[in-house]
Structures are given as structure tokens and as C-alpha cells.
Motif scaffolding. Sequence first.
Motif, PDB file in Angstrom:
ATOM      1  N   LEU A   1       0.841  -1.194   0.000  1.00 15.55           N
ATOM      2  CA  LEU A   1       0.000   0.000   0.000  1.00 15.55           C
ATOM      3  C   LEU A   1       0.874   1.241   0.000  1.00 15.55           C
ATOM      4  O   LEU A   1       1.749   1.397   0.868  1.00 15.55           O
ATOM      5  CB  LEU A   1      -0.894   0.040   1.242  1.00 15.55           C
ATOM      6  N   LEU A   2       0.656   2.122  -0.977  1.00 14.50           N
ATOM      7  CA  LEU A   2       1.227   3.459  -0.908  1.00 14.50           C
ATOM      8  C   LEU A   2       0.273   4.305  -0.077  1.00 14.50           C
ATOM      9  O   LEU A   2      -0.932   4.306  -0.323  1.00 14.50           O
ATOM     10  CB  LEU A   2       1.357   4.075  -2.304  1.00 14.50           C
ATOM     11  N   GLN A   3       0.785   5.020   0.901  1.00 13.84           N
ATOM     12  CA  GLN A   3      -0.029   5.905   1.728  1.00 13.84           C
ATOM     13  C   GLN A   3       0.609   7.294   1.727  1.00 13.84           C
ATOM     14  O   GLN A   3       1.803   7.431   2.035  1.00 13.84           O
ATOM     15  CB  GLN A   3      -0.141   5.401   3.164  1.00 13.84           C
ATOM     16  N   GLU A   4      -0.181   8.307   1.371  1.00 16.99           N
ATOM     17  CA  GLU A   4       0.343   9.671   1.336  1.00 16.99           C
ATOM     18  C   GLU A   4       0.291  10.282   2.732  1.00 16.99           C
ATOM     19  O   GLU A   4      -0.770  10.383   3.342  1.00 16.99           O
ATOM     20  CB  GLU A   4      -0.467  10.527   0.366  1.00 16.99           C
ATOM     21  N   VAL A   5       1.461  10.684   3.219  1.00 15.37           N
ATOM     22  CA  VAL A   5       1.562  11.356   4.515  1.00 15.37           C
ATOM     23  C   VAL A   5       2.339  12.647   4.312  1.00 15.37           C
ATOM     24  O   VAL A   5       3.509  12.611   3.915  1.00 15.37           O
ATOM     25  CB  VAL A   5       2.271  10.474   5.566  1.00 15.37           C
ATOM     26  N   THR A   6       1.679  13.759   4.544  1.00 13.63           N
ATOM     27  CA  THR A   6       2.336  15.060   4.423  1.00 13.63           C
ATOM     28  C   THR A   6       2.484  15.723   5.777  1.00 13.63           C
ATOM     29  O   THR A   6       3.464  16.427   6.022  1.00 13.63           O
ATOM     30  CB  THR A   6       1.539  15.985   3.485  1.00 13.63           C
ATOM     31  N   THR A   7       1.528  15.520   6.663  1.00 13.34           N
ATOM     32  CA  THR A   7       1.580  16.079   8.015  1.00 13.34           C
ATOM     33  C   THR A   7       1.394  14.946   9.015  1.00 13.34           C
ATOM     34  O   THR A   7       0.391  14.246   8.966  1.00 13.34           O
ATOM     35  CB  THR A   7       0.486  17.134   8.225  1.00 13.34           C
ATOM     36  N   ARG A   8       2.361  14.779   9.896  1.00 17.58           N
ATOM     37  CA  ARG A   8       2.276  13.716  10.884  1.00 17.58           C
ATOM     38  C   ARG A   8       1.337  14.102  12.017  1.00 17.58           C
ATOM     39  O   ARG A   8       1.179  15.282  12.347  1.00 17.58           O
ATOM     40  CB  ARG A   8       3.659  13.434  11.471  1.00 17.58           C
ATOM     41  N   LEU A   9       0.715  13.112  12.608  1.00 21.46           N
ATOM     42  CA  LEU A   9      -0.097  13.361  13.789  1.00 21.46           C
ATOM     43  C   LEU A   9       0.801  13.851  14.922  1.00 21.46           C
ATOM     44  O   LEU A   9       1.985  13.498  14.978  1.00 21.46           O
ATOM     45  CB  LEU A   9      -0.830  12.078  14.206  1.00 21.46           C
ATOM     46  N   PRO A  10       0.260  14.676  15.818  1.00 21.53           N
ATOM     47  CA  PRO A  10       1.072  15.221  16.909  1.00 21.53           C
ATOM     48  C   PRO A  10       1.766  14.116  17.697  1.00 21.53           C
ATOM     49  O   PRO A  10       1.181  13.080  18.000  1.00 21.53           O
ATOM     50  CB  PRO A  10       0.041  15.958  17.776  1.00 21.53           C
ATOM     51  N   GLY A  11       3.041  14.346  17.986  1.00 21.74           N
ATOM     52  CA  GLY A  11       3.806  13.395  18.782  1.00 21.74           C
ATOM     53  C   GLY A  11       4.522  12.340  17.973  1.00 21.74           C
ATOM     54  O   GLY A  11       5.328  11.581  18.517  1.00 21.74           O
ATOM     55  N   ARG A  12       4.254  12.267  16.667  1.00 20.63           N
ATOM     56  CA  ARG A  12       4.886  11.232  15.848  1.00 20.63           C
ATOM     57  C   ARG A  12       6.327  11.593  15.453  1.00 20.63           C
ATOM     58  O   ARG A  12       7.127  10.708  15.175  1.00 20.63           O
ATOM     59  CB  ARG A  12       4.068  10.989  14.574  1.00 20.63           C
ATOM     60  N   ILE A  13       6.616  12.894  15.373  1.00 24.15           N
ATOM     61  CA  ILE A  13       7.936  13.357  14.961  1.00 24.15           C
ATOM     62  C   ILE A  13       8.430  14.391  15.964  1.00 24.15           C
ATOM     63  O   ILE A  13       7.691  15.270  16.384  1.00 24.15           O
ATOM     64  CB  ILE A  13       7.885  14.011  13.553  1.00 24.15           C
ATOM     65  N   ASP A  14       9.688  14.291  16.347  1.00 22.68           N
ATOM     66  CA  ASP A  14      10.301  15.284  17.228  1.00 22.68           C
ATOM     67  C   ASP A  14      10.638  16.514  16.396  1.00 22.68           C
ATOM     68  O   ASP A  14      11.448  16.441  15.460  1.00 22.68           O
ATOM     69  CB  ASP A  14      11.569  14.705  17.856  1.00 22.68           C
TER      70      ASP A  14
END
Length: 229
Positions: free
Chosen positions: A159-172
Motif C-alpha cells: 500500500l502506498l499511503q500519502e503522509v504530508t503532516t504527521r499526527l502530533p507526537g509522531r515526529i520530534d
Amino acid sequence: MSNAMRSETSNESMRTRPVDTKLEVVVIPVSDVDRAKRFYEKLGWRLDADFSNDADFRVIQFTPPGSGCAIIFGRNVTAAAPGSAQGLYLIVSDIDAARRDLAARGVEVSEVFHDASGVYAGKDEPYLFGRLRIAGRDPEHRSYRSFASFKDPDGNGWLLQEVTTRLPGRIDADETAFSTSSDLAAALRRAAQAHGEHEKRNGGKHDENWPDWYAEYMVREQAGRQLPL
């Protein structure tokens, strides 16, 4: 310091700071090793290894571009049935560009679709655990909501899934990074479009501090924080 106190300090440290445990390999069950190797080479993935003892064992490793996790397959690598690996996610910043790239490489890939709980409206099978597809990208262009799918020759499902903005807390936010030049370019394009709207809201005047605005936008977007206006 007593042994008891040292033990308590050590245990507390272990609870609050877990050891890094990096997911780096996923095993893919295949029936024809050389056919699978040709397929994943066609995707443009990096060939890391092809080891064999010339008898009853062979392992091949590929890594997708920009990924910290690789796949391995081969002979006597897993007892799982060929084609039984499903729901293997490949995260992309531009679903249309990723789909075009696969199609140009001769890979049969679905049209872009989004999830729906209503009546099934696509020609493909439900994409994961019975979830239903609706043709086209998510109408609101939300992160995590647009997909495309393809399979390898054994039927292992990607599955290709488009992610442009991570949910809060997923990235430092203090460790913002882009793994490929294409991901960085896509982030710059989104920042440029948003900055154009920012200038319009401020009377259409040229913003001399646009580099700072771009940087802030890109860091906040990746970290899932509120975007600048």
C-alpha cells in the motif's frame, strides 16, 4: 550509594529511557526467488545483499528509496506461505508522483483511492481487513487518507499511503529531517503554496522573511503542529 538505591536508579532509568530498537527488516515470503528479485529491482529499490550457501539457503535484501527498513526474501528464509504478506505500507509525500513512477516502471498499480465506510465503489478488492475503496484521493487532501496499491508476482500486497503532516507526537520537531531530495522538494512546494496564501492575507506584499516562514512551516508540518498563518 547503597546497592538497593543503585538498583532503583537503574530500574527507573530503564523505564524512562528504553534502549533503541530499530525495525530494519521485514520478511517477504516468495515462491520464485529470482522472479521476485527481478520485480524488486524493477521498482528501483537498492539491492543490499544476495547471499547463498549454494545448497539449501539463499537470502536477498532490498531497501526502498528513503526507507530505514529493508525487506528480505529467499530460499528457506521463512515458512510463511508465498503471497501471505499483506498490508505492507510504503509512506510517500506525493501519492500521484509515486503512482506515476511505478506505472512507468511497468508495475500494475491501482488508481489512487481513499477509504470509505459506505458502499464499495472500486474495481479492486477491499484494501485491508475489508475496508472499502472509493476512487480518487481524499476529497479534503488530508494526510494519511489517500492510497494506491500493488502486488508482487506472488501476491504480497503493498500500500502506498500519502503522509504530508504527521499526527502530533509522531515526529520530534527538534529532529526534523527529509530522507530524500524528492521529499524535501515536495515539502518546499507545499510551503510555497501556503506562503502564497500568507502573502495574499497580508495585502499581497512581498515577504522578505520568506525563508524563515518556509522553514517554520516545514518543521511544523512534519511534526504535526499548528501551521503558521
